[in-house]
Design a protein around this motif. Sequence first.
Motif, mmCIF file in Angstrom:
data_model
loop_
_atom_site.group_PDB
_atom_site.id
_atom_site.type_symbol
_atom_site.label_atom_id
_atom_site.label_comp_id
_atom_site.label_asym_id
_atom_site.label_seq_id
_atom_site.Cartn_x
_atom_site.Cartn_y
_atom_site.Cartn_z
ATOM 1 N N ILE A 164 0.844 -1.205 0.000
ATOM 2 C CA ILE A 164 0.000 0.000 0.000
ATOM 3 C C ILE A 164 0.873 1.246 0.000
ATOM 4 O O ILE A 164 0.625 2.215 -0.726
ATOM 5 C CB ILE A 164 -0.947 0.006 1.215
ATOM 6 N N ALA A 165 1.910 1.227 0.819
ATOM 7 C CA ALA A 165 2.819 2.376 0.909
ATOM 8 C C ALA A 165 3.468 2.655 -0.442
ATOM 9 O O ALA A 165 3.570 3.816 -0.873
ATOM 10 C CB ALA A 165 3.880 2.113 1.969
ATOM 11 N N PHE A 166 3.876 1.589 -1.120
ATOM 12 C CA PHE A 166 4.505 1.751 -2.436
ATOM 13 C C PHE A 166 3.509 2.308 -3.444
ATOM 14 O O PHE A 166 3.814 3.237 -4.195
ATOM 15 C CB PHE A 166 5.055 0.401 -2.917
ATOM 16 N N ASP A 167 2.325 1.736 -3.480
ATOM 17 C CA ASP A 167 1.311 2.167 -4.448
ATOM 18 C C ASP A 167 0.892 3.616 -4.243
ATOM 19 O O ASP A 167 0.627 4.344 -5.207
ATOM 20 C CB ASP A 167 0.079 1.266 -4.358
ATOM 21 N N LEU A 168 0.812 4.039 -2.983
ATOM 22 C CA LEU A 168 0.347 5.397 -2.680
ATOM 23 C C LEU A 168 1.487 6.388 -2.494
ATOM 24 O O LEU A 168 1.239 7.568 -2.241
ATOM 25 C CB LEU A 168 -0.538 5.372 -1.420
ATOM 26 N N ALA A 169 2.713 5.871 -2.587
ATOM 27 C CA ALA A 169 3.906 6.715 -2.437
ATOM 28 C C ALA A 169 3.915 7.436 -1.085
ATOM 29 O O ALA A 169 4.150 8.648 -0.990
ATOM 30 C CB ALA A 169 3.987 7.729 -3.575
ATOM 31 N N ILE A 170 3.612 6.670 -0.033
ATOM 32 C CA ILE A 170 3.660 7.218 1.323
ATOM 33 C C ILE A 170 4.465 6.264 2.197
ATOM 34 O O ILE A 170 4.762 5.135 1.808
ATOM 35 C CB ILE A 170 2.251 7.423 1.923
ATOM 36 N N ASP A 171 4.809 6.722 3.390
ATOM 37 C CA ASP A 171 5.592 5.926 4.317
ATOM 38 C C ASP A 171 4.758 4.756 4.868
ATOM 39 O O ASP A 171 3.559 4.903 5.119
ATOM 40 C CB ASP A 171 6.083 6.814 5.458
ATOM 41 N N GLU A 172 5.397 3.609 5.075
ATOM 42 C CA GLU A 172 4.693 2.442 5.600
ATOM 43 C C GLU A 172 4.110 2.724 6.979
ATOM 44 O O GLU A 172 3.024 2.234 7.323
ATOM 45 C CB GLU A 172 5.628 1.236 5.673
ATOM 46 N N ARG A 173 4.810 3.522 7.772
ATOM 47 C CA ARG A 173 4.313 3.871 9.099
ATOM 48 C C ARG A 173 3.004 4.660 8.988
ATOM 49 O O ARG A 173 2.087 4.477 9.792
ATOM 50 C CB ARG A 173 5.360 4.691 9.846
ATOM 51 N N THR A 174 2.922 5.508 7.971
ATOM 52 C CA THR A 174 1.699 6.286 7.753
ATOM 53 C C THR A 174 0.533 5.364 7.397
ATOM 54 O O THR A 174 -0.598 5.565 7.844
ATOM 55 C CB THR A 174 1.915 7.312 6.624
ATOM 56 N N VAL A 175 0.833 4.338 6.606
ATOM 57 C CA VAL A 175 -0.194 3.364 6.255
ATOM 58 C C VAL A 175 -0.710 2.676 7.511
ATOM 59 O O VAL A 175 -1.927 2.493 7.693
ATOM 60 C CB VAL A 175 0.357 2.311 5.267
ATOM 61 N N LYS A 176 0.215 2.300 8.393
ATOM 62 C CA LYS A 176 -0.178 1.635 9.643
ATOM 63 C C LYS A 176 -1.081 2.534 10.485
ATOM 64 O O LYS A 176 -2.051 2.072 11.086
ATOM 65 C CB LYS A 176 1.063 1.243 10.438
ATOM 66 N N LEU A 177 -0.743 3.823 10.524
ATOM 67 C CA LEU A 177 -1.559 4.771 11.294
ATOM 68 C C LEU A 177 -2.965 4.874 10.697
ATOM 69 O O LEU A 177 -3.966 4.909 11.428
ATOM 70 C CB LEU A 177 -0.893 6.147 11.321
ATOM 71 N N HIS A 178 -3.045 4.919 9.365
ATOM 72 C CA HIS A 178 -4.352 4.992 8.717
ATOM 73 C C HIS A 178 -5.141 3.705 8.948
ATOM 74 O O HIS A 178 -6.346 3.740 9.200
ATOM 75 C CB HIS A 178 -4.190 5.227 7.208
ATOM 76 N N ARG A 179 -4.463 2.572 8.869
ATOM 77 C CA ARG A 179 -5.125 1.294 9.100
ATOM 78 C C ARG A 179 -5.710 1.239 10.512
ATOM 79 O O ARG A 179 -6.862 0.815 10.706
ATOM 80 C CB ARG A 179 -4.141 0.146 8.905
ATOM 81 N N THR A 180 -4.934 1.693 11.489
ATOM 82 C CA THR A 180 -5.411 1.711 12.882
ATOM 83 C C THR A 180 -6.616 2.633 13.031
ATOM 84 O O THR A 180 -7.601 2.294 13.702
ATOM 85 C CB THR A 180 -4.291 2.175 13.829
ATOM 86 N N ALA A 181 -6.557 3.797 12.389
ATOM 87 C CA ALA A 181 -7.671 4.757 12.467
ATOM 88 C C ALA A 181 -8.934 4.180 11.838
ATOM 89 O O ALA A 181 -10.041 4.337 12.368
ATOM 90 C CB ALA A 181 -7.282 6.061 11.774
ATOM 91 N N ILE A 182 -8.775 3.489 10.703
ATOM 92 C CA ILE A 182 -9.925 2.889 10.019
ATOM 93 C C ILE A 182 -10.576 1.834 10.901
ATOM 94 O O ILE A 182 -11.799 1.811 11.084
ATOM 95 C CB ILE A 182 -9.483 2.259 8.677
ATOM 96 N N ILE A 183 -9.754 0.949 11.453
ATOM 97 C CA ILE A 183 -10.260 -0.123 12.301
ATOM 98 C C ILE A 183 -10.950 0.434 13.544
ATOM 99 O O ILE A 183 -11.990 -0.065 13.980
ATOM 100 C CB ILE A 183 -9.104 -1.086 12.682
ATOM 101 N N THR A 184 -10.370 1.509 14.095
ATOM 102 C CA THR A 184 -10.956 2.129 15.287
ATOM 103 C C THR A 184 -12.296 2.782 14.965
ATOM 104 O O THR A 184 -13.286 2.603 15.686
ATOM 105 C CB THR A 184 -9.996 3.180 15.873
ATOM 106 N N LYS A 185 -12.348 3.536 13.869
ATOM 107 C CA LYS A 185 -13.582 4.231 13.492
ATOM 108 C C LYS A 185 -14.711 3.263 13.182
ATOM 109 O O LYS A 185 -15.870 3.502 13.541
ATOM 110 C CB LYS A 185 -13.335 5.140 12.285
ATOM 111 N N LEU A 186 -14.369 2.173 12.519
ATOM 112 C CA LEU A 186 -15.400 1.222 12.113
ATOM 113 C C LEU A 186 -15.655 0.134 13.157
ATOM 114 O O LEU A 186 -16.497 -0.745 12.966
ATOM 115 C CB LEU A 186 -15.017 0.588 10.771
#
Length: 215
Positions: A164-186
Amino acid sequence: MTTPDFAVHLVDDDSSYLAATQRLLRLRGFPVQAFASAAALLAQVSADTRGCVVADLCMPGVGGLDLQDALVRLCPSLPMIFLSGRGDIPNTVRAMRGGAEDFLEKRCSQEQLVDAVKRALERNASAHAARAKVLALRAGFDALTARQREVLTHILRGRRNKQIAFDLAIDERTVKLHRTAIITKLKVHSAVDLGRLWQATGLPDSDLEHFPNGQ
């Protein structure tokens, strides 16, 4: 003017029968709206109309079966009960295939009619509750930020954080933070739960292509 929530929508061109049936159902505790024609009912219903419809099969203008066809398009979760002055097997079959709750003769007992109305209202209540649940689920996904939605589409496709980080050109740590936020919100615990939750919205997988841009 709009029809009251969760009412029995009674339709019959016979004014005396309409009045008598309306009186009976009200005495049994049902809220009732009476209409002298199918056209009068169709002028007031919407996708949000709740309850059920009790309609005469044979009416001038828009008949009972035509009314059923129109209601399937306008408010498909609204159950319909047909009343007929005589037995009519072909029309009974067509009505039931169209999703009618019941097909009764006008000379049926009061209890038969009341029981059919109870079943129809229960069916509508269940459908309404299920629809409300789906809308709540969709609202949860809609509450995600644009970036979270974008990450979500990749998660639902089974991609790992590094991919995901590669595809979106963002840091892997940022992906993890977004994943945690998504799981928490839902309010889920894993990607598998996210997949099940998405399926429960009833939206096709093809919608994932457009989901990051909002629904």
